[in-house]
Design an enzyme around this catalytic site. Structure first.
Site, mmCIF file in Angstrom:
data_model
loop_
_atom_site.group_PDB
_atom_site.id
_atom_site.type_symbol
_atom_site.label_atom_id
_atom_site.label_comp_id
_atom_site.label_asym_id
_atom_site.label_seq_id
_atom_site.Cartn_x
_atom_site.Cartn_y
_atom_site.Cartn_z
ATOM 1 N N ARG A 1 0.800 -1.224 0.000
ATOM 2 C CA ARG A 1 0.000 0.000 0.000
ATOM 3 C C ARG A 1 0.835 1.277 0.000
ATOM 4 O O ARG A 1 0.485 2.217 -0.707
ATOM 5 C CB ARG A 1 -0.996 -0.010 1.147
ATOM 6 C CG ARG A 1 -0.408 0.078 2.510
ATOM 7 C CD ARG A 1 -1.483 -0.122 3.519
ATOM 8 N NE ARG A 1 -2.050 -1.462 3.337
ATOM 9 C CZ ARG A 1 -3.245 -1.829 3.747
ATOM 10 N NH1 ARG A 1 -4.002 -0.957 4.389
ATOM 11 N NH2 ARG A 1 -3.668 -3.052 3.559
ATOM 12 N N THR A 2 1.918 1.320 0.755
ATOM 13 C CA THR A 2 2.734 2.542 0.729
ATOM 14 C C THR A 2 3.359 2.728 -0.646
ATOM 15 O O THR A 2 3.391 3.831 -1.194
ATOM 16 C CB THR A 2 3.823 2.488 1.815
ATOM 17 O OG1 THR A 2 3.211 2.258 3.079
ATOM 18 C CG2 THR A 2 4.590 3.792 1.882
ATOM 19 N N LYS B 1 24.781 -7.924 -3.301
ATOM 20 C CA LYS B 1 26.089 -8.424 -3.753
ATOM 21 C C LYS B 1 27.239 -7.601 -3.208
ATOM 22 O O LYS B 1 28.343 -7.649 -3.745
ATOM 23 C CB LYS B 1 26.148 -8.395 -5.285
ATOM 24 C CG LYS B 1 25.102 -9.264 -5.962
ATOM 25 C CD LYS B 1 25.199 -9.115 -7.485
ATOM 26 C CE LYS B 1 23.936 -9.606 -8.167
ATOM 27 N NZ LYS B 1 23.759 -9.062 -9.506
ATOM 28 N N ARG C 1 12.014 2.828 0.348
ATOM 29 C CA ARG C 1 11.888 2.102 1.624
ATOM 30 C C ARG C 1 13.029 1.112 1.715
ATOM 31 O O ARG C 1 13.422 0.489 0.724
ATOM 32 C CB ARG C 1 10.553 1.385 1.717
ATOM 33 C CG ARG C 1 10.438 0.495 2.960
ATOM 34 C CD ARG C 1 9.044 -0.023 3.201
ATOM 35 N NE ARG C 1 8.197 1.034 3.728
ATOM 36 C CZ ARG C 1 6.973 0.839 4.237
ATOM 37 N NH1 ARG C 1 6.470 -0.380 4.276
ATOM 38 N NH2 ARG C 1 6.270 1.847 4.689
ATOM 39 N N HIS D 1 9.347 7.302 9.111
ATOM 40 C CA HIS D 1 8.384 7.100 8.028
ATOM 41 C C HIS D 1 7.621 8.417 7.923
ATOM 42 O O HIS D 1 6.436 8.511 8.268
ATOM 43 C CB HIS D 1 7.467 5.935 8.396
ATOM 44 C CG HIS D 1 6.529 5.488 7.308
ATOM 45 N ND1 HIS D 1 6.610 5.951 6.007
ATOM 46 C CD2 HIS D 1 5.474 4.623 7.332
ATOM 47 C CE1 HIS D 1 5.654 5.391 5.285
ATOM 48 N NE2 HIS D 1 4.955 4.593 6.063
#
Lengths: 346, 346, 346
Positions: free
Chosen positions: B67-68, B96, B117, B145
């Site tokens: 949803r975000t 990596k 994110r 956030h």
């Protein structure tokens, strides 16, 4: 021009697949680079175009990749097109026994051009032979990754421009895992199309360049030097092309460390052994972990570190290929518009 | 204004990163909210804009989120821009051994703005420091956030508007896991920028609000009440902000059930203990399973249940941030067009 | 028309959910097909439209799928709209105990229409009942996949057009796993809306068509033949609809191989037993592995092999449904523009 269509016949760029660097003759490459040059102001957001408004890219990455996938998608978006995408293998009908032929017939109906990566060598060409739209090879296992080879050569050309030098007469050192590194193989093949190149191949013996590639360079009349010593061999080159030494290639961690230590370049080594404007390239990602950093972070402020310009050039080359394959290269300027949002003046 | 650029210097919104709520002073927040207000008719499809036509969002979710991620992408689309995207970690060069610096240098060339994110605290700021385009923090682990905090405060402001009240003088109860809940921490910090707020903190003692947050509220002159009893403490508040009690925080399932039972709100509790127009908020997702439902489904027809308007507001706040950072906030109305398709009159 | 809204009331297409083939009466289907016919020049890139410019599709695939997902997304792009997308389940709040109601309330705010696939039967209808925008069922487990059924019937109609035949009076053989195959169930139900159809059901007894479906066909006045022999039953049909025999349905590999051998169609069998212009259909993917290929690759040059045209038609049918649900079907021609890029003349 040997760019081929699905029947293997010679055609011009429009509608062609881009599967292998062996498709390209020197003047084909010059065509791609000339269009890539024209793409720069769009990639820098000095202006924008919607020339592919309404067109759809099928960005089919059957092997996960973030940057190559997004580079293709971004290039298409910058021309005004939309992108449909898949990442990874599990959800694909290929996993249920469907042939690449069927997959290609179905998926190619959904888009105007396809960029495809697949872990299996030859798979992209097999897909392309059944596709109804042009396919750009985004990497098929150990086989080919032609857009990477083109962006490498394009970077060399652009970096040398300001230095009064050109690909003809180029002096380049390739360093690291030359045996398994797909990018140095492809770049070497492209260099065979040019004249009087000096290629210094620096690697552990276990990871030396395959003999067929070396032969190709020599047949092109190039000067090839093979060595496992770094410092003495990077003195007189225009380009240092570094690649990763992969520890899994060696029998022991100790042996890997010996070689990694010997091929590591940092600012001190650069200053001591390189020409003051030697260009540093790397296909990325570079491993930043202490035991593996082939290009030290202390080079990050060195203006000759071209590794990020190299990545940037991937967008230009991919924009150029899309524009050529979809036959809009000469329509872009007429559709140019000013950019109305903040761009950071990059 | 303390919104900072990559060198940590104060700049206006255009070109700035949005990394932390600590960047914002009260008048910055008011600027964001004023632009968010203007976005409402576009989000409701009463009109449309193409002000970011040709711009690309890099929606880089190195930690999966539906949803975000989609809220950011939708917000950008509603302004007319296109979205390139990644979800998850496995396919990334970060796995990596590539540094965030390299990743940022490469990926930031592909887009005009990045929403990111990442599971690791501080990673988004580190990425931003190397990025060539503005970065919006979409959540970096336990750290920040900021768009969630802004949408929470924006929701409070909008819900109170019709009630003749404002954030100055607000009375709010925060309920549940106040110790680990990132949203209640951020919201508390934002409330410190306002005046005469009463904050009722209702949680099990094991999950009480960190002392530093409580101190911050008290230093701002706010009235703070701490309790582990629900009913007696939700009588005189404007907002009930519920969060999930997570069973893994307790030594036994029985103990978790005791607390979950004590902090559960349903229509009967609401009617008995709350003011008739107390607003109910929740950062979502709420757990609908019987043993955990902190907000019962029988509240779904309560007009004061604001949890979905709260989620909707995320689109407005993110549209506002994109418009400010890309400097198109004052160009949107001139580009407005009618919507030609079915919208459901929402 | 019985296309229903969220309250189960009859409404016209605009704003309606498309959840089940049982919503459609014969004239509804004709409406969809008439609009699909109009979509063909856009899907063939003979012209383009931007009628949904600014609109957003939420392409919510909670069960992975490459081709159906991309078919929906491509259809929406071809109408000019943008796509936000999710693939798979893990990152979803659904996995954290969120109700479908909450998920629908939140996600439906992000887009103008939703295409949704979910592994659980009934889940898409449950989602739709809480959604604020129209929902198109892209497959909910063993339950329904209405766009597949519509594209199958649309393919039959188009293939028969050039043969002077129509769905009324159709003769069709359905072959393979008729017990578990969702597509043959749905197609049979749709055929019940037409007249004088002859349906030949060819399967192993273990995998025969459910009695309720057979009853429905007979109640519609259709002629139903049940058999486990291929050759004698495909002589006098217009359409051969092949599906996969799945080995896991049988007690032993040997038994599976007996049946697979008996229902395999290749060019030799086609020539020997079929009418010279019998149309071959298959819902795809077909299994190309030697032990399972129900339709042999030697049919690929047979012009009556319609399996890829069938997949192509999925784009047309989905474009039609989007256009009807978003009420732009009659605005498309006015917005038509020429296509300025290479299209291959497909």
């Amino acid at each position: 021009m040997r760019v081929v269509d699905t029947e293997g016949q010679s055609v011009k760029f429009p509608g062609s697949h881009i599967l292998s660097i062996t498709q390209f003759e020197r003047h084909d490459i010059e065509s791609v680079f000339a269009v890539a040059d024209q793409m720069a102001p769009y990639a820098r957001r000095e202006k924008m175009t919607q020339v592919l408004d309404g067109a759809i890219l099928g960005n089919m990455f059957f092997e996960p990749s973030t940057r190559t996938r997004i580079s293709f998608g971004c290039a298409f978006n910058l021309l005004g097109g939309k992108v449909r995408e898949t990442t990874g293998f599990e959800s694909s009908a290929l996993a249920k026994g469907e042939s690449l032929y069927d997959t290609a017939r179905v998926l190619s109906a959904y888009s105007d051009v396809i960029a495809m990566r697949h872990p299996q060598a030859g798979s992209v060409a097999e897909f392309a032979s059944a596709s109804r739209v042009p396919v750009l090879n985004g990497g098929d296992g150990a086989n080919e990754h032609p857009t990477q080879a083109l962006l490498d050569l394009y970077t060399i050309r652009r970096e040398l421009e300001g230095r009064g030098r050109s690909i003809d007469g180029l002096r380049i050192a390739m360093i690291g895992d030359l045996r398994y590194g797909r990018t140095v193989h492809s770049l070497s093949k492209l260099l065979s199309l040019y004249k009087k190149v000096k290629v210094v191949l620096i690697s552990p013996k276990e990871l030396s360049m395959p003999e067929s590639i070396v032969e190709g360079l020599r047949e092109a009349g190039h000067d090839v030097v093979v060595s496992d010593e770094l410092e003495t061999n990077i003195r007189d080159v225009d380009i240092v092309y570094s690649t990763r030494i992969q520890e899994e290639r060696f029998s022991s961690q100790d042996e890997a460390d010996v070689y990694r230590g010997r091929f590591r370049i940092n600012q001190s080594i650069y200053t001591q052994f390189c020409q003051p404007n030697t260009v540093i390239m790397h296909p990325l990602p570079r491993d930043s972990r202490a035991q593996a950093n082939e290009l030290d972070a202390d080079l990050d402020n060195n203006p000759n570190l071209a590794i990020f310009r190299q990545a940037d050039n991937g967008v230009l080359v991919r924009m150029a290929l899309f524009a050529l394959v979809l036959d809009v290269a000469d329509k872009i300027h007429d559709s140019a518009k000013p950019v109305p949002w903040y761009t950071g003046g990059r």
